[in-house]
Write a protein that holds these residues in place. Structure first.
Motif, mmCIF file in Angstrom:
data_model
loop_
_atom_site.group_PDB
_atom_site.id
_atom_site.type_symbol
_atom_site.label_atom_id
_atom_site.label_comp_id
_atom_site.label_asym_id
_atom_site.label_seq_id
_atom_site.Cartn_x
_atom_site.Cartn_y
_atom_site.Cartn_z
ATOM 1 N N GLU A 13 19.578 24.645 -36.237
ATOM 2 C CA GLU A 13 19.525 23.656 -37.315
ATOM 3 C C GLU A 13 18.958 22.330 -36.806
ATOM 4 O O GLU A 13 19.455 21.246 -37.105
ATOM 5 C CB GLU A 13 20.913 23.490 -37.962
ATOM 6 C CG GLU A 13 21.364 24.792 -38.620
ATOM 7 C CD GLU A 13 22.794 24.789 -39.164
ATOM 8 O OE1 GLU A 13 23.543 23.873 -38.822
ATOM 9 O OE2 GLU A 13 23.125 25.706 -39.931
ATOM 10 N N MET A 73 18.695 21.962 -43.523
ATOM 11 C CA MET A 73 18.709 23.107 -42.606
ATOM 12 C C MET A 73 20.064 23.801 -42.521
ATOM 13 O O MET A 73 20.156 24.930 -42.059
ATOM 14 C CB MET A 73 18.283 22.663 -41.206
ATOM 15 C CG MET A 73 16.845 22.202 -41.148
ATOM 16 S SD MET A 73 16.289 22.006 -39.454
ATOM 17 C CE MET A 73 15.882 23.701 -39.009
ATOM 18 N N LYS A 74 21.113 23.101 -42.934
ATOM 19 C CA LYS A 74 22.444 23.710 -42.896
ATOM 20 C C LYS A 74 22.632 24.744 -44.008
ATOM 21 O O LYS A 74 23.573 25.525 -43.986
ATOM 22 C CB LYS A 74 23.531 22.630 -43.018
ATOM 23 C CG LYS A 74 23.740 21.855 -41.726
ATOM 24 C CD LYS A 74 24.644 20.667 -41.921
ATOM 25 C CE LYS A 74 26.110 21.075 -42.002
ATOM 26 N NZ LYS A 74 26.984 19.868 -41.992
ATOM 27 N N LYS A 117 20.353 32.611 -41.927
ATOM 28 C CA LYS A 117 19.691 31.953 -43.055
ATOM 29 C C LYS A 117 18.310 32.557 -43.301
ATOM 30 O O LYS A 117 17.679 33.088 -42.388
ATOM 31 C CB LYS A 117 19.606 30.451 -42.835
ATOM 32 C CG LYS A 117 18.917 30.011 -41.560
ATOM 33 C CD LYS A 117 18.990 28.503 -41.436
ATOM 34 C CE LYS A 117 20.247 28.033 -40.698
ATOM 35 N NZ LYS A 117 21.170 27.244 -41.423
ATOM 36 N N TYR A 156 18.471 17.607 -41.616
ATOM 37 C CA TYR A 156 19.585 18.353 -41.029
ATOM 38 C C TYR A 156 20.468 18.961 -42.126
ATOM 39 O O TYR A 156 20.898 20.111 -42.037
ATOM 40 C CB TYR A 156 20.383 17.421 -40.116
ATOM 41 C CG TYR A 156 21.599 18.052 -39.520
ATOM 42 C CD1 TYR A 156 21.490 19.092 -38.606
ATOM 43 C CD2 TYR A 156 22.871 17.614 -39.888
ATOM 44 C CE1 TYR A 156 22.614 19.689 -38.077
ATOM 45 C CE2 TYR A 156 23.999 18.200 -39.361
ATOM 46 C CZ TYR A 156 23.873 19.240 -38.459
ATOM 47 O OH TYR A 156 24.999 19.834 -37.932
#
Lengths: 393, 393
Positions: B303, B355-356, B268, B352
C-alpha cells in the motif's frame, strides 16, 4: 597459447592508476556513505551503456548532452534518490550541483540510484561537496555510496600482464539487487582501467561484455530508469585487445553474478540453459521466460523439483517446441525426457538434493535445431516481497 | 431501448434447463469433490477457447480430435492432476477412462486441472464413475470438484427475459487462482445455456467475451497448459443475439474478477487503465506490463503510493511515451502530472487511503494519441510465495 596472464587482485578500484574516489555521508542515509565520486588527474576516455527505459533518468539525459567522444575527469555518485521523472529541472539540478565542486572539472558527470520522482536536495550536496578530498582512494567507501537494497558491496579487480612484462589494471564497482531485468544495461557499474584502450575498442568491448553478463541476468524482470555501465580509461598503461577483452568479460560476468546472488531476498542463483532450439533468438526467449516466471521462481524457493512448471513456461513462451523431443536436466540429472515421463522417488530425491545447492543449472534440450542461450535468475522469496512492499518506508 | 431484461439468479448451473452435474470425491483430494461431470439429456452444441501454451494438455488434444461442429452430451472433470506433458498416452488414458462411464455418451469430453507431468490414475476413475448419478443437479459440488488453490467456488447465473415474455438461462462455473496470465483463454470455465444459439454465434460471442474478461486479467503472468473456456447449449429455449451477448459478457467478466479476487495470496484487485496512447496495441502493452510487474505488485501489497514504479514500468514497456505529458491517477486523485511532480504529504495521505481499498483503479493518460486498454491485476503477497513454494507438498 595466450600471450598474457590475468590475476585477481584484492580490494577494488585502488588497483587502477590515475583515479581517486571516496564515499561520504550527506545525510540521505543513516551513517553510511550515500554520496561518492570518481576523479581522475587526467581526462579520461569514456564509454557507457544505458537503460532502454524510455524514461531515462536525468543523469543519463545529462550524459547524452555532451558531444560524441567527449572526455571527462569526474563522476558524482549518489544513492537514495534516482533523479528520475524529474523532467528538465532534474537535468538543470545536476549542472547546478556539479558547479559546487571545488576543483577543475572537465565535462563532469553524475550517476544516481534510488527512489523515482523526487528532485535532488541541492543544499545537502553543496554542503557535502565541500568535504570532498580529491586525493582519497577509498574504493570501499565509494562502492558503499552507491548501494541501495544491496546487502554487500560489489568490487572486482584484475591485473593483466602482457608477455613483454608490461602490465595494466582494470577494476569495477557495481550496485544492484532489485529492478534487475533482462533487457537492459544494468543497475550502476563503473569500470576503471589504466590501459591505453582506444575509444572504439572501449565501445565495442563494453557492449559485448554487457551482453554476456548483465543482459543475461534477471532478479525481477523490471528495467530501471537509471541503469548505467560506464568504462573510464586513464590510459597510463599499455593495451592489448585480447587481454582487455578477457579481463572486462570476466569482471562484468563476476559482478553480474554478485548482483544476482544479492538479488532481493534471493537464496540461490540458477542458470537456465536452452539448447538445440530452432534459433538462438528462440532459445533466448525461452531462457528469459524461465528466469522471469513467478511459478518457476517460487518452485526454486520451495526447492520443489516441479519440472512441470519449467515445461509449461517454455510452452507458454511462444517458441517452437515439441513435448516428445524435450529433455529437462537439473545439473546432470535427466528429470524429463523420452524415457522419463514421471518422477520416480529416487529421481525426485536426487533432484531435491540438487535444488538445495546455492547454485545449479537447469538445462532444456529442445532437440529441434541449433540455437542456444543461457540466462541467470534467482528464486523468489517472502523476503523479496517484504523488501519491495516496504521499500520507501 | 433494450428489448430484453437480465436478472441475476441465485446458485449456479441448476438455473439452466437440460443439464445434470455433480461432484464426488475419488480420493485424489481429502474429503472434498475432486471429480465431476456435466451431462445433458440431449446432445449440445459446443464452443471452446483453449490455452495458447504449445504444450496443451491431453484433454485439449483429445477435444481437438473431434471433427468441426461436433456435438456432445458429457464432460468429465477432475482436479489435482492436469494430464499435461503426458504425451499420446495421456490422450489414450482419456478414451479409456471415458469408456468406463455407464451411460450412452456422444463425443464425450474431459477437462483437467492440477499438477503437470503425471498420468491419470485410471483405477480410481473406474471406481468413482460407477457412483455417478446422471440425474443429479448439484452445481455446488461440480464447482468445487474443479477447484485447486481456489479459496472459494465461482458460479454466476443469469435469467434473460425477451420482450415477448420468453426466457432463456445462462450460467457458468469457473476455477482459477494461480497460473493466471494475460495471453490465454483462462483456467477452466464451463458456461451452460438453454438458449437456442447457433454454433457460429457461440464461437463469435464466446471469443469476444473471453477477450473482454479472462484475457484482461493476470495473477502471475504464467499461461497454463490447461486453460479452457467451454460453452454448451441445450437449445431448449429461444435465442436473441444482443441479449445473449450482454449476458455472456457479464458472466465471464464477473467470473474473471472473482478469479482475480481469489488470486493466490492476493488482497486487492486493481484496474490498470491506459488512455491516449499512440494505439490500442501500445495501451495494451503498457497496461499488461503494469499488471505483471513484480515491483508494482509488491507496492500494491505494501500500500505504498510509489508512482515511480508505475512510470518506470510504462517506460520499460517499449511503447511511445513522454514524461512531460504523462499523467497518473489513483482513482480520481492526480498523483503525477504537469503540475504535480513530487508527492506532497497531503496527496500521499489521500493516495494511501485509496490504496487501502479492496479494489481501485490506476489510470495513466499518455496524452499522445487515441489508444486505450484496461487490464486487471492484483497484489503480490507473502502468501503467493508460500502457496507456490509449497504447491506439491
Amino acid at each position: 597459447m595466450k600471450n598474457f596472464t590475468i590475476i585477481s587482485k584484492k580490494n577494488g578500484l585502488e588497483n587502477v592508476e590515475g583515479f581517486f574516489f571516496d564515499g561520504l555521508n550527506a545525510g540521505f542515509k543513516k551513517d553510511v556513505p550515500d554520496v561518492g565520486f570518481i576523479y581522475s588527474d587526467t581526462t579520461c576516455r569514456v564509454s557507457a551503456v544505458f537503460t532502454t527505459n524510455i524514461f531515462a533518468a536525468a543523469p543519463i539525459k545529462h550524459f547524452k548532452r555532451y558531444k560524441d567522444n567527449f572526455e571527462t575527469n569526474f563522476i558524482l555518485l549518489n544513492s537514495k534518490n534516482a533523479n528520475a521523472m524529474t523532467g528538465e529541472k532534474g537535468v538543470e539540478d545536476i549542472d547546478e550541483i556539479l558547479s559546487f565542486v571545488d576543483c577543475k572539472l572537465q565535462n563532469p558527470l553524475m550517476s544516481s540510484t534510488g527512489v523515482i520522482g523526487y528532485r535532488l536536495d541541492k543544499e545537502k550536496f553543496k554542503k557535502i561537496l565541500k568535504e570532498f578530498d580529491f586525493s582519497k582512494r577509498d574504493s570501499d567507501a565509494v562502492a558503499k555510496a552507491i548501494m541501495t537494497t544491496d546487502s554487500f558491496k560489489k568490487e572486482v579487480a584484475l591485473e593483466v600482464t602482457l608477455n613483454d612484462g608490461k602490465k595494466f589494471n582494470i577494476a569495477a564497482i557495481a550496485k544492484g539487487a532489485g529492478m534487475i531485468n533482462p533487457a537492459m544495461a544494468t543497475m550502476l557499474c563503473f569500470v576503471l582501467t589504466d590501459s591505453d584502450i582506444p575509444k572504439e575498442d572501449m565501445d565495442e568491448l563494453l557492449k559485448e561484455a554487457v551482453d554476456e553478463s548483465f543482459n543475461k541476468i534477471s532478479v525481477d524482470g523490471d528495467t530501471s530508469t537509471n541503469d548505467t555501465v560506464m568504462l573510464l580509461s586513464s590510459a597510463k598503461n599499455p593495451y592489448q585487445k585480447d587481454a582487455f577483452k578477457e579481463a572486462i568479460n570476466f569482471i562484468l560476468f563476476e559482478l553480474s553474478q554478485m548482483i544476482l546472488r544479492d538479488g532481493e531476498g534471493s537464496n540461490k542463483v540458477v542458470a537456465f540453459e536452452i539448447n538445440s532450439a530452432k534459433s538462438d533468438e528462440e532459445a533466448k526467449k525461452a531462457s528469459k521466460a524461465l528466469s522471469n516466471s513467478l511459478l518457476v521462481k517460487t518452485a526454486l524457493f520451495g526447492e520443489d523439483p516441479n519440472w512441470g512448471r519449467i515445461a509449461s513456461t517454455i510452452g507458454a513462451s511462444g517458441i517452437e517446441c515439441d513435448e516428445n523431443s524435450l529433455e529437462i536436466y537439473y545439473d546432470d540429472l535427466l528429470i524429463y525426457g523420452k524415457d522419463r515421463r514421471e518422477l520416480d522417488c529416487q529421481t525426485e530425491e536426487k533432484a531435491y538434493q540438487i535444488m538445495k545447492k546455492d547454485s545449479f543449472k537447469i538445462t532444456c534440450n529442445l532437440n529441434i535445431g541449433e540455437g542456444s542461450y543461457t540466462s541467470y535468475g534467482c528464486d523468489l522469496s517472502y523476503e523479496y516481497v517484504k523488501i519491495n512492499a516496504e521499500y520507501r518506508t
